[in-house]
Design an enzyme around this catalytic site. Structure first.
Site, short mmCIF file in Angstrom:
data_model
loop_
_atom_site.label_atom_id
_atom_site.label_comp_id
_atom_site.label_asym_id
_atom_site.label_seq_id
_atom_site.Cartn_x
_atom_site.Cartn_y
_atom_site.Cartn_z
N PRO A 2 49.95 32.63 41.33
CA PRO A 2 49.04 33.75 41.03
C PRO A 2 48.91 34.68 42.24
O PRO A 2 48.73 34.21 43.36
CB PRO A 2 47.70 33.06 40.75
CG PRO A 2 47.93 31.60 40.84
CD PRO A 2 49.27 31.35 41.41
N GLU A 3 49.06 35.96 42.00
CA GLU A 3 48.87 36.93 43.08
C GLU A 3 47.58 37.69 42.85
O GLU A 3 46.87 37.44 41.88
CB GLU A 3 50.10 37.85 43.18
CG GLU A 3 51.35 37.03 43.51
CD GLU A 3 52.44 37.83 44.19
OE1 GLU A 3 52.14 38.83 44.85
OE2 GLU A 3 53.61 37.46 44.03
#
Ligand SMILES: [Zn+2]
Length: 273
Positions: A2-3
């Protein structure tokens, strides 16, 4: 992994469903993620209500009654979802907060690079690891001038500067590649050879790619779900990331992949200089 946009999408989906809910019970099923899960402070969250859910870089900050904040980082593979309390525990469900209303907030993390810890709300941003984060790219405070300032006295590739969380919090590999493409900058260009107008342009493209990804609901590469556990709903149009050999959408030359500072890096040799 996840960014920042994925974490922001998760925050927006969870906040209205958590605010005002009371934690009835806390269950801890493993001793450690990236760091040990501290039983006593996590257990002491029972009885408190969620006030609001904030984000700093890729950290989620759940402010609770009684001046406590639960900090969660999803690491490589973490998922934070709100599910019915009666649903059986899943593999890799390491932490579960049972809420009033019959739901539980669960943290699953097969690779266990995530973090979950409790801090006093007042000092949470000033204490490590949050204190070491650079400027927040969203929210209006950030511009390319910050990048130009951070570049002074350094000679690293521009992409390394973008990925330095002590300079800008949480841009991540995907969005660094995409922002550099849009700004027409080669990822390996040394930071001491970039003019002020190009820094400003890069700052604008960083903000634009992150905001577009949030608007699209996050980039679903793998291991990403929103707070309701929905997967694969959205996909951001990526121009270069993961597209080695494909034609550049702007000039048609083949996208090239190199490894820079240990990370896969995609760029167009035609329009990035
Ligand atoms: Zn091109």
């Amino acid at each position: 992994m996840p960014e920042l946009p994925e974490v922001e999408v998760l925050r927006r989906s969870l906040e209205p469903r958590l605010s005002g809910r009371r934690i009835e019970r806390v269950a801890i099923h493993v001793r450690a993620l990236r760091a040990p899960l501290a039983r006593r402070p996590l257990g002491a969250l029972a009885g408190r209500r969620f006030l609001h859910l904030d984000r700093r870089g890729k950290y989620l900050l759940a402010a609770l009654e009684g001046e406590r904040t639960l900090v969660v980082h999803l690491g490589m593979s973490g998922r934070l979802t709100l599910v019915p309390a009666a649903l059986p525990r899943e593999p890799h469900e390491h932490l579960a907060l049972f809420l009033d209303g019959g739901e539980r907030l669960r943290l699953r993390d097969p690779r266990r690079f995530g973090l979950a810890f409790v801090r006093p709300t007042a000092g949470v941003l000033a204490a490590p690891p949050l204190a070491h984060l650079g400027i927040e790219p969203l929210g209006g405070a950030f511009s390319g001038d910050d990048l130009a300032r951070a570049a002074r006295g350094r000679r690293c590739p521009v992409k390394s500067l973008l990925l330095d969380a002590g300079v800008v919090a949480g841009i991540g590999n995907i969005y660094a590649c995409e922002a550099l493409f849009r700004a027409g900058l080669r990822p390996d260009r040394p930071v001491d050879r970039i003019s002020r107008p190009r820094w400003r342009r890069l700052g604008e493209t960083v903000i634009a790619v992150l905001e577009e990804a949030i608007a699209a609901g996050g980039t679903t590469i793998q291991d990403y779900t929103d707070g309701a556990g929905r997967e694969g709903l959205f996909r951001v149009a990526l121009a270069v990331y993961g597209r080695d050999g494909e034609p550049c959408p702007r000039c048609g030359r083949a996208i090239r992949r190199v490894v820079l500072a240990g990370r896969g890096t995609w760029y167009c040799p035609g329009c990035q200089r």
